[in-house]
Design a protein around this motif. Structure first.
Motif, short mmCIF file in Angstrom:
data_model
loop_
_atom_site.label_atom_id
_atom_site.label_comp_id
_atom_site.label_asym_id
_atom_site.label_seq_id
_atom_site.Cartn_x
_atom_site.Cartn_y
_atom_site.Cartn_z
N GLN A 204 -7.59 -6.89 -4.35
CA GLN A 204 -6.54 -5.88 -4.43
C GLN A 204 -6.09 -5.44 -3.05
O GLN A 204 -4.91 -5.20 -2.82
N LEU A 205 -7.06 -5.35 -2.13
CA LEU A 205 -6.72 -4.90 -0.78
C LEU A 205 -5.76 -5.88 -0.11
O LEU A 205 -4.80 -5.48 0.56
N LEU A 206 -6.01 -7.18 -0.34
CA LEU A 206 -5.13 -8.18 0.25
C LEU A 206 -3.70 -8.06 -0.30
O LEU A 206 -2.73 -8.12 0.45
N GLN A 207 -3.60 -7.86 -1.61
CA GLN A 207 -2.28 -7.70 -2.22
C GLN A 207 -1.57 -6.48 -1.63
O GLN A 207 -0.37 -6.52 -1.32
N LEU A 208 -2.35 -5.43 -1.48
CA LEU A 208 -1.81 -4.18 -0.97
C LEU A 208 -1.29 -4.37 0.46
O LEU A 208 -0.21 -3.89 0.83
N TRP A 209 -2.08 -5.10 1.23
CA TRP A 209 -1.71 -5.35 2.63
C TRP A 209 -0.43 -6.16 2.70
O TRP A 209 0.48 -5.88 3.50
#
Lengths: 318, 261, 330
Positions: free
Chosen positions: B181-186
């Motif tokens: 999720q963090l990667l998508q958010l980034w």
């Protein structure tokens, strides 16, 4: 659980409980009997006591949902009944210990007097002093909040003073502020000030380094981090001080009246009723004090529940 | 210094005075982080990775060298609210709802009421917590709490996100999920992220740049630019490229340790 | 040690406030006396003085200031007057008696000179009064603590006792029971119980409940994991009590003991108040207030404070030793 398992479980339970019941019951009967041999009245009192206790054991073991309320209530009622029985059976003089019914009679017949005393001592003396003392203590804690130096001095000194017999200042304050309710309120202010101050100062120190860092990353001002972080975090501590102080407030207001008061007030009534050996009236005032004390404590607890519902100690029921 | 350098450290030193004498927490650290990069700091405890992050956030003051954030001193950047910081623990206020917690920085920074509401709604969606705004933190699981604390750091307009072992206290499965999720958010927000971790797969999976550090004195031993594509499914971790980078990171860590033995 | 300077500062501030308050508190009394003594004061009559503000009076009559500061029966005495009063009624008395008392009216077996004995028995001696208060406090505290610990064990191990008694033990702490302490004494006197015991009963009652509540909390403090560990050793109930529950309850017990001993002392003092007790610090407070002897009240108050501090410190010292030995603190 299958049928046979359930049967086994029940059987084992019955077995163990019948075993564990028999011995105490025999013991209780023997004890009451021995008492009765000495004095039939003693036997009767013991029998009632043991019967009530036995009932309470059964109720406790039953695991019914209401037992948290029923068992202590029954215990309280038992004490009252035993008190009444002992006074009547042993013919104890009114001058030494009045029976609960006598006290109830005093309460019902002298309602207006008790009410006037309540207003004088609890409302004017204790409550006004309590509110002033609490406001003063919390304000002081906030005032010294920015000085680590003052806090380091104030915490031990405050803790020390909180352990001192501060009621002893009552004669001095009565001399300064006169016989009216003002001197009582002054005693209460002095008594509740330090416990609340110490708790508030400790509470304001409660936040951990991470939470303070978070406020720093927001570049929050002192008052922002005070209002949004440190004051809410301190609330459980402040309430701790406030709760301890409710009893102190009543004690201060009543005891201060022993050193001089107008001819109204709970302390005054206790002292004079005692002089005229109207002990039922003394006990009536004690009952009022007890109700007032629990009531005040209950109110503060209620406020605490509303404001610190988030604290782990309050969360159990949610 | 290239046009889009966001964070620049030159010969950075930090010495703590302790009862047992001075401790060299950071020694001669040189590093440049460009806009939109995802930089991981990895190393054993005591290597200064958290300290470096705290220096960027102006929570620690370096004793020597230069450090600039957005072309300002770290403290100026802090007062300009240049970054959001996510701590190891969620650190949500138990007396505020999730929405209330996310509003906290917005209130402090003086955003309008209406703006606060819409931002809360946005970031809750961003971290997949729609519908939990009215819950209290203690009614949520650890992973959800940490997501809420990330949302709190995303709510205001800071283009730097500093994360100090944000998933350290969570179990592996939750952690995988949050990493994804963090990667998508980034990708969606295009923020510059500084990320402290002690997990090699996590660092390799997330970062465009991996900074390997070692202790006593805390220093950088290796800087690895990741050749992995920006689009990274979880099973990229089984590819040879991934394993190769992980190997290099491990070598770097071992080299740093060698002088311990 | 790093707290010494802050503490001294706070104490100095308190003393400073006290000193500053002395003159304004006593000024009207001193002015009154000066007016009656025929001194030249402005305004000249008590009526006018009554209508004039305190600050105005103080500014207009600097000549009265020394009298206000060292007024004989002040509303607020100077701190050193209280110290002198305490000194004269403790060590001062002992000094005087010592070289008067070697006359040897008593038998020689006593290691103390007669003079010294008289300090302890002397009705003026604060040590005598303090002991009259301390003895029942200590006895009552011992009784209350003993019973409290026993009840706590009962509550922890017996579900019925827990359900029946615990709510009342907690509720009773919200009741200002202290206010009736004096009555209990008189009632007990009426049924023929006299001496140390009635006062002790009050202090035992007051120290009882804090100990019960604290001790129950302490005995229940071991976590499920600690208890499970002992279960894996198949430890007996007694072993569980002595090896786990009791040691882990001690920090809680000591915290309660400190509250309990302070409450016990307050209880004894209040018990001495309106019952016409002739001895004890409480009676000193009361007679002081009857005869307007403010210095005597302050001296008794400080003596009570010293006693309380000593008792709490004593428990603190025992706590430190015990917990250190058990490895609960370093």
């Amino acid at each position: 659980m299958s049928g046979t398992q359930a049967g086994k479980f029940l059987g084992r339970n019955l077995q163990s409980s019948s075993k564990s019941f028999l011995a105490p019951v025999a013991g209780a009967v023997a004890l009451a009997g021995a008492g009765a041999l000495l004095d039939w009245r003693l036997g009767l009192v013991l029998a009632v006591w043991l019967a009530a206790w036995g009932l309470n054991i059964v109720l406790t073991e039953s695991g019914s949902p209401g037992r948290r309320f029923v068992v202590p209530t029954l215990f309280g009622i038992t004490l009252l009944v035993l008190w009444q029985m002992s006074v009547r059976l042993f013919d104890i003089s009114q001058v030494i210990l009045p029976a609960p019914t006598d006290i109830w009679e005093a309460i019902t017949t002298s309602g207006p007097v008790l009410w006037a005393d309540f207003v004088q001592t609890v409302v004017k003396g204790a409550l006004s002093g309590y509110v002033m003392g609490a406001v003063l203590a919390i304000a002081t804690a906030i005032a010294v909040d920015r000085s680590q130096f003052l806090q380091r001095g104030l915490l031990p000194v405050g803790n020390f003073i909180a352990a001192l017999p501060i009621v002893g200042t009552a004669p001095i304050l009565v001399m300064w502020f006169g016989f009216g309710w003002q001197s009582k309120a002054a005693v209460v202010v002095v008594m509740v000030f330090f416990p609340i101050l110490v708790n508030t100062v400790a509470g304001l120190k409660e936040t951990d380094a991470m939470q303070r860092d978070l406020m720093r990353t927001y570049a929050a001002s002192y008052w922002q981090s005070f209002a949004k972080l440190r004051l809410p975090a301190a609330l459980p501590f402040i309430f701790n001080g406030l709760k301890v102080s409710t009893t102190l407030a009543l004690i201060g207001a009543i005891v201060a009246e022993f050193f001089g008061s107008p001819i109204v007030g709970m302390g005054f009534r206790i002292k004079t009723s005692f002089g005229t050996l109207e002990l039922a009236m003394v006990w009536a005032e004690i009952a009022v004090a007890a109700v007032a004390g629990s009531g005040l404590y209950g109110l503060v607890t209620l406020a605490e529940k509303r404001l610190t519902f988030w604290h782990p100690s309050q969360r159990a029921g949610r | 210094m290239s046009q889009d350098t966001v964070i620049k450290a030159e010969g950075l030193n930090l010495v703590f005075e302790t009862n047992d004498g001075p401790v060299h927490a950071l020694k001669d650290v040189d590093l440049e982080i460009d806009k939109g990069e995802f930089v991981s700091f990895i190393g054993p405890s005591g290597c200064g990775k958290t300290t470096f992050l705290r220096c960027i956030a102006a929570l620690e003051t370096p004793t020597g060298g230069g450090l600039s954030v957005n072309g300002m001193t770290p403290d100026e950047a802090r007062r300009n609210r240049a970054y959001g910081y996510v701590f190891q623990a969620a650190g949500l206020y138990p007396w505020r709802t999730i929405a209330g917690n996310i509003k906290l920085p917005l209130e402090i920074m003086g955003y309008s009421r209406a703006d606060q509401e819409s931002r809360v709604k946005n970031v809750l969606e961003l971290v997949d917590l729609e519908g939990f705004g009215k819950k209290y933190p203690w009614q949520l699981s650890g992973g959800m709490q940490q997501r809420a604390s990330i949302a709190r750091a995303l709510a205001f307009d800071a283009d730097i996100l500093l994360m100090d072992e944000p998933f350290g206290a969570l179990d592996e499965i939750v952690r995988d999920h949050l990493n994804e999720q963090l990667l998508q958010l980034w990708a969606r927000t295009n923020k510059t992220i500084g990320f402290v971790t002690h997990s090699i797969p996590e660092a390799v999976y997330l970062s465009t740049k991996i900074v390997v550090m070692s202790p006593r004195p805390g220093r950088i031993t290796d800087i690895i630019d990741s050749p992995l594509p920006k689009e990274r499914p979880l099973d990229i971790r089984d590819t040879p490229e991934f394993l190769e980078i992980a190997h290099r990171v491990r070598e770097g860590l071992r080299a740093g340790h060698a002088y311990d033995d | 040690m790093r707290n010494v300077l802050p503490i001294l500062t706070v104490v100095a501030v308190l003393l400073g406030v006290w000193y500053l308050a002395v003159a304004p508190m006593n000024f009207r009394l001193a002015l009154d006396a000066a007016t009656r003594g025929g001194a030249d004061v402005t305004p000249a009559t008590p009526d006018e003085q009554g209508q004039t503000g305190l600050i105005r009076l103080m500014l207009d009559n600097p000549s009265v200031m020394p009298a206000a500061l060292s007024f004989e029966r002040p509303r607020l005495p100077q701190p050193q007057a209280v110290v002198v009063e305490i000194y004269e009624n403790t060590i001062g008395l002992a000094r005087n008696c010592e070289w008067q008392g070697f006359g040897g009216e008593r038998d020689n077996w006593s290691p103390l000179s007669d003079g010294c004995l008289r300090v302890i028995e002397n009705r003026r001696s604060l040590i005598f009064h303090a002991w009259q208060t301390l003895a029942p406090t200590l006895l009552g505290f011992a009784i209350g603590t003993g019973l409290g610990v026993l009840l706590a064990v009962g509550i922890v191990y017996n579900r019925t006792m827990d359900l029946s008694v615990m709510p009342w033990a907690i509720a009773s702490q919200t009741i200002p029971i202290l206010a009736i302490a004096p009555m209990v004494i008189v009632v007990l006197n009426a049924v023929g119980i006299q001496g140390l015991l009635p006062k002790s009963l009050i202090s035992s009652y007051l120290s009882f409940f804090p100990v019960v509540v604290g001790m129950v909390k302490g005995l229940r403090s071991p976590g499920a994991m600690d208890l499970d560990l002992l279960r894996t050793y198949s430890a007996s109930g007694a072993q569980e009590f002595w090896k786990l529950r009791l040691p882990s309850s001690l920090p809680y017990l000591f915290a309660s003991l400190k509250i309990g001993i302070a409450a016990a002392l307050v209880g004894t003092i209040v018990a001495e108040l309106p019952t016409g007790a002739r001895f004890g610090l409480g009676s000193r407070l009361l007679t002081g207030s009857y005869y307007g002897q403010t210095v005597q009240i302050w001296a008794a108050l400080f003596m009570a404070a010293i006693c309380a501090a000593l008792l709490v410190w004593l428990i603190g010292a025992v706590e430190k030793r015990t917990l250190t030995r058990l490895g609960l603190v370093r």
